[in-house]
Design a protein around this motif. Structure first.
Motif, PDB file in Angstrom:
ATOM      1  N   ASP A  47       0.819  -1.207   0.000  1.00  0.00           N
ATOM      2  CA  ASP A  47       0.000   0.000   0.000  1.00  0.00           C
ATOM      3  C   ASP A  47       0.856   1.261   0.000  1.00  0.00           C
ATOM      4  OD1 ASP A  47      -2.368   1.428  -0.056  1.00  0.00           O
ATOM      5  OD2 ASP A  47      -2.531   1.490   2.123  1.00  0.00           O
ATOM      6  N   GLY A  48       2.026   1.203  -0.613  1.00  0.00           N
ATOM      7  CA  GLY A  48       2.866   2.377  -0.740  1.00  0.00           C
ATOM      8  C   GLY A  48       3.678   2.683   0.499  1.00  0.00           C
ATOM      9  N   ALA A 101       4.287   3.468 -12.140  1.00  0.00           N
ATOM     10  CA  ALA A 101       5.452   3.264 -11.274  1.00  0.00           C
ATOM     11  C   ALA A 101       5.037   3.278  -9.808  1.00  0.00           C
ATOM     12  CB  ALA A 101       6.499   4.346 -11.527  1.00  0.00           C
ATOM     13  N   SER A 102       5.644   2.392  -9.033  1.00  0.00           N
ATOM     14  CA  SER A 102       5.407   2.331  -7.594  1.00  0.00           C
ATOM     15  C   SER A 102       6.512   3.077  -6.869  1.00  0.00           C
ATOM     16  CB  SER A 102       5.386   0.871  -7.121  1.00  0.00           C
ATOM     17  OG  SER A 102       4.303   0.184  -7.690  1.00  0.00           O
ATOM     18  N   PRO A 103       6.201   3.670  -5.720  1.00  0.00           N
ATOM     19  CA  PRO A 103       7.241   4.380  -4.972  1.00  0.00           C
ATOM     20  C   PRO A 103       8.241   3.400  -4.363  1.00  0.00           C
ATOM     21  CG  PRO A 103       5.229   4.295  -3.693  1.00  0.00           C
ATOM     22  CD  PRO A 103       4.913   3.717  -5.036  1.00  0.00           C
ATOM     23  N   VAL A 104       9.497   3.807  -4.369  1.00  0.00           N
ATOM     24  CA  VAL A 104      10.575   3.008  -3.779  1.00  0.00           C
ATOM     25  C   VAL A 104      11.225   3.860  -2.695  1.00  0.00           C
ATOM     26  CG1 VAL A 104      12.790   1.887  -4.239  1.00  0.00           C
ATOM     27  CG2 VAL A 104      10.963   1.776  -5.935  1.00  0.00           C
ATOM     28  N   GLN A 105      11.532   3.245  -1.574  1.00  0.00           N
ATOM     29  CA  GLN A 105      12.126   3.966  -0.453  1.00  0.00           C
ATOM     30  C   GLN A 105      13.643   3.859  -0.464  1.00  0.00           C
ATOM     31  OE1 GLN A 105      10.839   2.613   3.407  1.00  0.00           O
ATOM     32  NE2 GLN A 105      12.190   4.030   4.488  1.00  0.00           N
ATOM     33  N   HIS A 106      14.307   5.010  -0.304  1.00  0.00           N
ATOM     34  CA  HIS A 106      15.750   5.107  -0.110  1.00  0.00           C
ATOM     35  C   HIS A 106      15.927   6.014   1.106  1.00  0.00           C
ATOM     36  CE1 HIS A 106      16.388   3.432  -4.118  1.00  0.00           C
ATOM     37  NE2 HIS A 106      15.512   4.309  -4.556  1.00  0.00           N
ATOM     38  N   GLU A 107      16.082   5.422   2.281  1.00  0.00           N
ATOM     39  CA  GLU A 107      16.134   6.159   3.538  1.00  0.00           C
ATOM     40  C   GLU A 107      14.886   7.021   3.667  1.00  0.00           C
ATOM     41  OE1 GLU A 107      19.935   8.022   4.043  1.00  0.00           O
ATOM     42  OE2 GLU A 107      20.987   6.121   3.844  1.00  0.00           O
ATOM     43  N   ARG A 108      15.000   8.359   3.641  1.00  0.00           N
ATOM     44  CA  ARG A 108      13.819   9.212   3.776  1.00  0.00           C
ATOM     45  C   ARG A 108      13.415   9.835   2.449  1.00  0.00           C
ATOM     46  NH1 ARG A 108      15.241  12.506   9.154  1.00  0.00           N
ATOM     47  NH2 ARG A 108      17.198  12.578   8.063  1.00  0.00           N
ATOM     48  N   VAL A 109      13.639   9.116   1.362  1.00  0.00           N
ATOM     49  CA  VAL A 109      13.262   9.578   0.025  1.00  0.00           C
ATOM     50  C   VAL A 109      12.333   8.546  -0.607  1.00  0.00           C
ATOM     51  CG1 VAL A 109      14.092  10.137  -2.292  1.00  0.00           C
ATOM     52  CG2 VAL A 109      15.419  10.849  -0.288  1.00  0.00           C
ATOM     53  N   ALA A 110      11.176   9.011  -1.076  1.00  0.00           N
ATOM     54  CA  ALA A 110      10.262   8.178  -1.859  1.00  0.00           C
ATOM     55  C   ALA A 110      10.477   8.572  -3.315  1.00  0.00           C
ATOM     56  CB  ALA A 110       8.817   8.423  -1.446  1.00  0.00           C
ATOM     57  N   SER A 111      10.866   7.618  -4.148  1.00  0.00           N
ATOM     58  CA  SER A 111      11.140   7.951  -5.546  1.00  0.00           C
ATOM     59  C   SER A 111      10.342   7.058  -6.484  1.00  0.00           C
ATOM     60  CB  SER A 111      12.634   7.843  -5.842  1.00  0.00           C
ATOM     61  OG  SER A 111      13.061   6.510  -5.689  1.00  0.00           O
TER      62      SER A 111
END
Length: 160
Positions: A47-48, A101-111
């Protein structure tokens, strides 16, 4: 209840009391107030992502991004601003982007990977969310690069 439970707890407490009381942990830098923090984590099964700061919550899902400011108890309901999946164009010509596209987490960044070498980024910060776009190469065509979002909000019409 297991009779060894209290005994183990007592043994651990006695062992800790016998240790040197001076802490060997040293601060790495200046202290930060808890209110000046932010975070990002997965929200439920597929769910993101959800990001939070002291004064807001943001949802990053396949269908778009929803920002909810903390307006306090005076607000009758939770207010929001929602950004749809963006449309990108250069010189009036649409660029091929991935709307699913689905969001991907990189620490505190949603890309979101919108195309090869094209990334939509939402940096979750203590005081808000910063939106940026990165392009590995200059998009084809001439003219202005335009990113359009449909905006839906419960905040009402602007007064000025």
């Amino acid at each position: 209840m297991d009779a060894t439970g209290p005994f183990v707890a007592l043994a651990v407490a006695a062992s800790l009391a016998a240790q040197d009381p001076v802490s060997r942990i040293r601060a790495l830098g200046a202290l930060q107030a808890v209110a000046h923090n932010s975070g990002l984590q997965a929200h439920g099964a597929g769910d993101g992502l959800v990001g939070v700061g002291a004064d807001y919550r943001a949802w990053f899902r396949d269908q778009g991004v929803r920002y909810e400011p903390a307006l306090g108890t005076a607000a009758p309901t939770t207010q929001y601003v929602t950004l749809s999946v963006p449309a990108v164009s250069r010189g009036g010509k649409a660029l091929a982007t991935d709307a699913s596209a689905s969001p991907v987490q990189h620490e505190r960044v949603a890309s979101y990977a919108r195309a090869a070498g094209v990334e939509e980024r939402f940096d979750v910060q203590p005081d808000g969310v910063e939106l940026t776009w990165t392009f590995a190469a200059r998009p084809a065509g001439d003219g202005d690069l335009v990113v359009r979002y449909a905006v839906h909000t419960s905040l009402g019409e602007p007064t000025a």
